[in-house]
Design an enzyme around this catalytic site. Structure first.
Site, PDB file in Angstrom:
ATOM      1  N   GLY A 133       0.689  -1.336  -0.125  1.00  0.00           N
ATOM      2  CA  GLY A 133      -0.035   0.030  -0.196  1.00  0.00           C
ATOM      3  C   GLY A 133       0.972   1.219  -0.003  1.00  0.00           C
ATOM      4  O   GLY A 133       2.196   1.149  -0.441  1.00  0.00           O
ATOM      5  N   SER A 134       0.112   2.379   0.398  1.00  0.00           N
ATOM      6  CA  SER A 134       0.941   3.642   0.476  1.00  0.00           C
ATOM      7  C   SER A 134       2.137   3.572   1.372  1.00  0.00           C
ATOM      8  O   SER A 134       2.308   2.946   2.222  1.00  0.00           O
ATOM      9  CB  SER A 134       0.158   4.826   0.839  1.00  0.00           C
ATOM     10  OG  SER A 134      -0.221   4.976   2.264  1.00  0.00           O
ATOM     11  N   THR A 135       3.177   4.512   0.823  1.00  0.00           N
ATOM     12  CA  THR A 135       4.276   4.704   1.892  1.00  0.00           C
ATOM     13  C   THR A 135       3.935   5.247   3.332  1.00  0.00           C
ATOM     14  O   THR A 135       4.687   4.942   4.190  1.00  0.00           O
ATOM     15  CB  THR A 135       5.380   5.633   1.137  1.00  0.00           C
ATOM     16  OG1 THR A 135       5.629   4.758  -0.145  1.00  0.00           O
ATOM     17  CG2 THR A 135       6.621   5.968   1.955  1.00  0.00           C
ATOM     18  N   VAL A 176       1.214   4.859   5.205  1.00  0.00           N
ATOM     19  CA  VAL A 176       0.717   3.892   5.908  1.00  0.00           C
ATOM     20  C   VAL A 176       1.969   2.679   6.249  1.00  0.00           C
ATOM     21  O   VAL A 176       2.055   2.091   7.325  1.00  0.00           O
ATOM     22  CB  VAL A 176      -0.399   3.255   5.306  1.00  0.00           C
ATOM     23  CG1 VAL A 176      -0.950   1.958   6.202  1.00  0.00           C
ATOM     24  CG2 VAL A 176      -1.644   4.297   5.068  1.00  0.00           C
ATOM     25  N   GLY A 177       2.685   2.481   5.157  1.00  0.00           N
ATOM     26  CA  GLY A 177       3.644   1.455   5.321  1.00  0.00           C
ATOM     27  C   GLY A 177       4.869   1.726   6.287  1.00  0.00           C
ATOM     28  O   GLY A 177       5.154   1.006   7.190  1.00  0.00           O
ATOM     29  N   GLU A 229       5.656  -3.433   0.676  1.00  0.00           N
ATOM     30  CA  GLU A 229       5.878  -2.984  -0.735  1.00  0.00           C
ATOM     31  C   GLU A 229       4.864  -2.000  -0.787  1.00  0.00           C
ATOM     32  O   GLU A 229       3.703  -1.657  -0.659  1.00  0.00           O
ATOM     33  CB  GLU A 229       5.062  -4.322  -1.563  1.00  0.00           C
ATOM     34  CG  GLU A 229       5.604  -4.213  -3.078  1.00  0.00           C
ATOM     35  CD  GLU A 229       4.620  -3.287  -3.832  1.00  0.00           C
ATOM     36  OE1 GLU A 229       5.182  -2.356  -4.143  1.00  0.00           O
ATOM     37  OE2 GLU A 229       3.643  -3.717  -4.565  1.00  0.00           O
TER      38      GLU A 229
END
Length: 485
Positions: free
Chosen positions: A231-233, A235-236, A253
């Site tokens: 998902g998004s950077t 949230v990651g 990822e």
């Protein structure tokens, strides 16, 4: 009606049931806004029950013969092949994927399960020598236990399966939380496939919920030892920090801002085709998409003319129509975010060579020229059918532009000289880059992952096996050892 729309329950402990949360989640078709189905979301008790079920079932899975495990995973492929038509329809309806995209995604799913089906037979150990007389060192590869998987909305069937199947193949229990916009394709459809394949009840659990209901519990729960997130950077980053806080491993990822570079000796017609595919596949909602097309000044005018002509001819609209290339974005919020970024880029000096209309969630192609590295459109991931075209004069300048981003997921370079392309590719700071190809590539045997803000770890092939297993050293002292005291 597609039978898969009936998969509107939680799948916990091998049972289909409503969640205990108060909220009803409406699963909508992003093209026409119609309701596909509704879910009662899972709450904290459901999350705990799912993880407990996975831990118990993992003990049962441990006792299953590796060859039987392989057969079960192969049965999952057989089920998919028997239901490809219905799966194509749910991909179209739930996430606005075109028929071309659906075929591509289902093919990737089958390939990754085929690879995962080999994992039960690859849980190999080693016997290693010791400097201590009479000692035998055994090294065992073991499943980590339970894996938590969080998947996105863009390729939900594949990006869920990319972690779920290898984690199961490596002997783990799994709890999957799909994105709330794609709860069937990214979640309950996968539960149905493995239920039909014959895995033990509770080994795979699917919880459909929202962060507002469960907070950080999915990551912080004490049972899972690995969290696999796509998902998004933004949230990651949070998931990675939470995982580290609790001494869990995180496989991340994340987003991309990939560059496709066209050198002066490239085959321009071929490069145009690759660049269009790399940007507009699934409406640009692909982490590997070529956000930036960087073209040598000698061929810039020719490339841009041909590129704009080809993009202008792409059919936009109803994803059910076989010749549609650009369907809807997943929701109105994504549309608004994209248009706001494009408008900011235009205010900063980008020139719109092509700027189509917006019809609901369908955004017609946007091509921006005169883009510089300091503009918002060049800095951010454009998760939609918009592209930046940039000009360079020297290879050093092209490499500088390509690397001027906090992301590093994919890329491509086009040139008549393949070795020149390979040397150029080495200088681009990215996890993956392709010579004379598009930026969108994923293969079951090749390491997939990014550098910088594009993620941590690698998936596919032996790298997935590493992510979802651990090593245990057992030594055996065959003869008495002489201790110093």
């Amino acid at each position: 009606m597609n039978d898969f729309t009936q998969l509107n329950k939680q799948y916990i402990g091998g049972e289909w049931k409503d969640g205990r949360g108060q909220k009803i989640l409406t699963d909508k078709n992003p093209y026409n806004g119609e309701s596909i189905t509704e879910f009662r979301i899972a709450n904290l008790q459901d999350i705990d029950e799912a993880y407990q079920a996975a831990a118990r079932a993992k003990e049962e899975w441990d006792k299953v013969n590796p060859f039987t495990k392989r057969s079960i995973l192969e049965q999952a492929i057989a089920y998919i092949e028997q239901h490809e038509k219905e799966m194509t329809e749910i991909i179209i309806d739930e996430l606005g994927g075109t028929r071309l995209k659906a075929a591509f995604e289902i093919g990737l799913v089958k390939d990754i399960i085929r690879e995962a089906a080999t994992f039960p037979l690859r849980m190999e150990g080693k016997i290693l020598p010791s400097p201590v007389d009479g000692k035998e060192n055994r090294l065992y590869r073991l499943p980590v236990g339970v894996v938590g998987v969080i998947s996105p909305f863009n390729f939900p069937f594949y990006l869920s399966m990319k972690s779920v199947a290898p984690a199961l193949g490596a002997g783990n229990g799994v709890v999957l939380k799909p994105h709330e916009d794609t709860p069937i394709t990214g979640g309950t459809l996968i539960a149905k496939i493995f239920e039909e394949a014959g895995i033990p009840k509770g080994l795979l659990n699917v919880v459909v919920t929202e962060i507002s209901e469960i907070g950080d519990t999915f990551v912080e729960h004490p049972i899972p030892r690995v969290i696999s997130f796509t998902g998004s950077t933004q949230v990651g980053s949070r998931i990675g920090q939470l995982a580290a806080k609790h001494f869990k491993k995180a496989a991340l990822e994340l987003g991309g801002n990939s560059a496709l570079i066209v050198l002066e000796d490239a085959d321009i017609d071929y490069a145009v085709n690759a660049a269009v595919f790399s940007r507009f596949t699934h409406q640009g909602q692909v982490c590997m998409s070529a956000n930036r097309v960087i073209v040598h000044h000698d061929v810039y005018d020719e490339f841009v003319t041909k590129y704009v002509n080809k993009v202008s001819a792409l059919k936009c609209g109803n994803p059910r129509e076989a010749d549609t290339i650009i369907g809807p974005l997943i929701n109105e919020r994504q549309v608004q975010n994209l248009i706001a970024t494009v408008e900011e880029g235009v205010r900063e000096g980008a020139t719109p060579l092509l700027r189509g209309d917006v019809h609901g969630n369908v955004v017609e192609p946007i091509v921006l020229a005169d883009v510089t590295t300091d503009m918002a459109v060049a800095k951010r991931e454009l998760f939609g059918p918009a592209v930046c075209i940039m000009k360079f004069s020297t290879e050093e300048e092209a490499i500088r532009i390509a690397n001027d981003t906090p992301f590093g997921l994919s890329g491509a370079v086009h040139t008549a000289n393949l070795e020149r392309g390979a040397e150029f590719a080495k200088k681009v700071y990215t996890g993956m880059i392709h010579v004379n190809d598009g930026t969108i590539n994923d293969e079951p045997l090749v390491a997939f992952g990014g550098e910088k803000n594009s993620g941590l770890g690698r998936l596919n092939g032996p790298w997935s096996l590493e992510e979802f297993t651990t090593l245990k050293w057992i030594s055996i002292q065959h003869t008495p050892r002489q201790f110093p005291y």
